[in-house]
Enzyme design. Structure first.
Site, PDB file in Angstrom:
ATOM      1  N   MET A  19       2.578  -1.523 -14.901  1.00 26.00           N
ATOM      2  CA  MET A  19       4.009  -1.383 -15.147  1.00 26.00           C
ATOM      3  C   MET A  19       4.347  -1.414 -16.641  1.00 26.00           C
ATOM      4  O   MET A  19       5.158  -2.198 -17.108  1.00 26.00           O
ATOM      5  CB  MET A  19       4.769  -2.487 -14.398  1.00 26.00           C
ATOM      6  CG  MET A  19       4.481  -2.529 -12.918  1.00 26.00           C
ATOM      7  SD  MET A  19       4.807  -0.967 -12.083  1.00 26.00           S
ATOM      8  CE  MET A  19       6.597  -0.940 -12.170  1.00 26.00           C
ATOM      9  N   GLY A  76      -2.673  -5.387  -7.141  1.00 28.67           N
ATOM     10  CA  GLY A  76      -3.885  -4.576  -7.189  1.00 28.67           C
ATOM     11  C   GLY A  76      -4.355  -4.055  -5.855  1.00 28.67           C
ATOM     12  O   GLY A  76      -5.550  -4.029  -5.575  1.00 28.67           O
ATOM     13  N   SER A  77      -3.424  -3.600  -5.000  1.00 27.17           N
ATOM     14  CA  SER A  77      -3.803  -3.064  -3.697  1.00 27.17           C
ATOM     15  C   SER A  77      -4.670  -1.811  -3.838  1.00 27.17           C
ATOM     16  O   SER A  77      -5.742  -1.710  -3.231  1.00 27.17           O
ATOM     17  CB  SER A  77      -2.544  -2.748  -2.880  1.00 27.17           C
ATOM     18  OG  SER A  77      -2.853  -2.081  -1.689  1.00 27.17           O
ATOM     19  N   ASN A  78      -4.227  -0.863  -4.648  1.00 29.06           N
ATOM     20  CA  ASN A  78      -5.036   0.340  -4.862  1.00 29.06           C
ATOM     21  C   ASN A  78      -6.293   0.036  -5.664  1.00 29.06           C
ATOM     22  O   ASN A  78      -7.319   0.687  -5.480  1.00 29.06           O
ATOM     23  CB  ASN A  78      -4.199   1.414  -5.555  1.00 29.06           C
ATOM     24  CG  ASN A  78      -3.370   2.212  -4.568  1.00 29.06           C
ATOM     25  OD1 ASN A  78      -3.904   2.840  -3.661  1.00 29.06           O
ATOM     26  ND2 ASN A  78      -2.056   2.180  -4.735  1.00 29.06           N
ATOM     27  N   ASP A 135       5.663   9.812 -13.782  1.00 31.93           N
ATOM     28  CA  ASP A 135       5.415  10.365 -12.445  1.00 31.93           C
ATOM     29  C   ASP A 135       5.390  11.898 -12.476  1.00 31.93           C
ATOM     30  O   ASP A 135       5.981  12.571 -11.621  1.00 31.93           O
ATOM     31  CB  ASP A 135       6.476   9.875 -11.442  1.00 31.93           C
ATOM     32  CG  ASP A 135       6.408   8.373 -11.244  1.00 31.93           C
ATOM     33  OD1 ASP A 135       5.314   7.804 -11.381  1.00 31.93           O
ATOM     34  OD2 ASP A 135       7.455   7.763 -10.960  1.00 31.93           O
ATOM     35  N   HIS A 157       1.312   7.713  -7.070  1.00 30.91           N
ATOM     36  CA  HIS A 157       2.732   7.471  -6.834  1.00 30.91           C
ATOM     37  C   HIS A 157       3.012   7.677  -5.342  1.00 30.91           C
ATOM     38  O   HIS A 157       2.524   8.655  -4.754  1.00 30.91           O
ATOM     39  CB  HIS A 157       3.590   8.433  -7.667  1.00 30.91           C
ATOM     40  CG  HIS A 157       5.060   8.220  -7.495  1.00 30.91           C
ATOM     41  ND1 HIS A 157       5.721   7.148  -8.056  1.00 30.91           N
ATOM     42  CD2 HIS A 157       6.004   8.932  -6.818  1.00 30.91           C
ATOM     43  CE1 HIS A 157       7.003   7.216  -7.737  1.00 30.91           C
ATOM     44  NE2 HIS A 157       7.197   8.288  -6.981  1.00 30.91           N
ATOM     45  N   ASN A 202      -3.087   8.408 -12.119  1.00 26.90           N
ATOM     46  CA  ASN A 202      -2.091   7.487 -11.576  1.00 26.90           C
ATOM     47  C   ASN A 202      -1.805   7.885 -10.140  1.00 26.90           C
ATOM     48  O   ASN A 202      -2.072   9.026  -9.737  1.00 26.90           O
ATOM     49  CB  ASN A 202      -0.796   7.542 -12.404  1.00 26.90           C
ATOM     50  CG  ASN A 202       0.210   6.496 -11.950  1.00 26.90           C
ATOM     51  OD1 ASN A 202      -0.162   5.357 -11.657  1.00 26.90           O
ATOM     52  ND2 ASN A 202       1.476   6.867 -11.885  1.00 26.90           N
TER      53      ASN A 202
END
Length: 216
Positions: free
Chosen positions: A92, A13-15, A147, A111, A109
């Site tokens: 994921m 969960g960095s973002n 993506d 990427h 999202n």
């Protein structure tokens, strides 16, 4: 009225953490109403809890290939909490086309490449093997294709001849943490609009060590 946001994670969960930090500001136009993980062991759940954000686990493994069954439970949880916008942050699991269409224009999202270049796995390795001199990160609306989808915001960094996938990833992660909250700000304030397959927004310019467009 602040827009109610759900962040979906599968890992650290960095973002997610960057979004939570941004939303803590009183003038941020969205609130993180819940963090949902499809894995009970996702490290991001503890990080969210420490920030005072409600968390929920909806294990996807028991559903196997029944993506629609998992999404029905997820949708019920989103409805129950009055969620208006979704941010995927290392989630994921692929969605069905029906779920994506339901949330089209309201689900973001991020990427770690300058899409449409280098989608999929190992984007940093792809970039280095291609010999590009600039790479970065892209926030985009989610569509059934992986993506892909209308691009909301991008940020770029220079690529060094001495970069490895790890060093490039670390530098691009700084960009991710900057542009994801700003892309959510644009969406939550209605400053982006979909025009066919394109996302239109206010023009931007480079600042500091990054080139970011549009500048929120």
């Amino acid at each position: 009225m602040k827009r109610r946001v759900a962040i979906l994670i599968s890992g650290r969960g960095s973002n997610m953490a960057a979004l939570i930090r941004a939303a803590a500001a009183s003038d941020f136009p969205a609130e993180i109403a819940v963090v949902i993980s499809n894995r009970a062991d996702a490290a991001g759940l503890e990080r969210a809890g420490q920030s005072g954000i409600p968390t929920l686990v909806i294990e996807s493994k028991p559903f196997g290939r029944d993506r629609a069954g998992f999404e029905a439970v997820l949708q019920a949880a989103l409805d129950e909490r009055g969620i208006e916008l979704i941010c995927l942050a290392g989630f994921m699991r692929l969605f069905t086309a029906d779920f994506v269409r339901r949330w089209y224009g309201r689900m973001l999202n991020i990427h770690p490449s300058l899409l449409p270049s280098f989608p999929g796995l190992d984007p940093h390795g792809q970039a280095l093997r291609a010999g590009v001199k600039i790479s970065g990160a892209t926030v985009h609306f989610v569509i059934p294709e992986t993506d892909a989808g209308p691009i909301v915001m991008q940020g770029a960094v220079a690529v060094s001849d001495h970069d490895t996938p790890d060093t490039l990833s670390e530098r691009i992660l700084e960009v991710e943490h900057r542009i994801y909250p700003e892309a959510l700000r644009l969406l939550a304030t209605g400053r982006v609009r979909l025009d066919g397959d394109l996302c239109r927004s206010e023009a931007g310019a480079g600042v500091g060590n990054f080139l970011i467009s549009p500048l929120a």
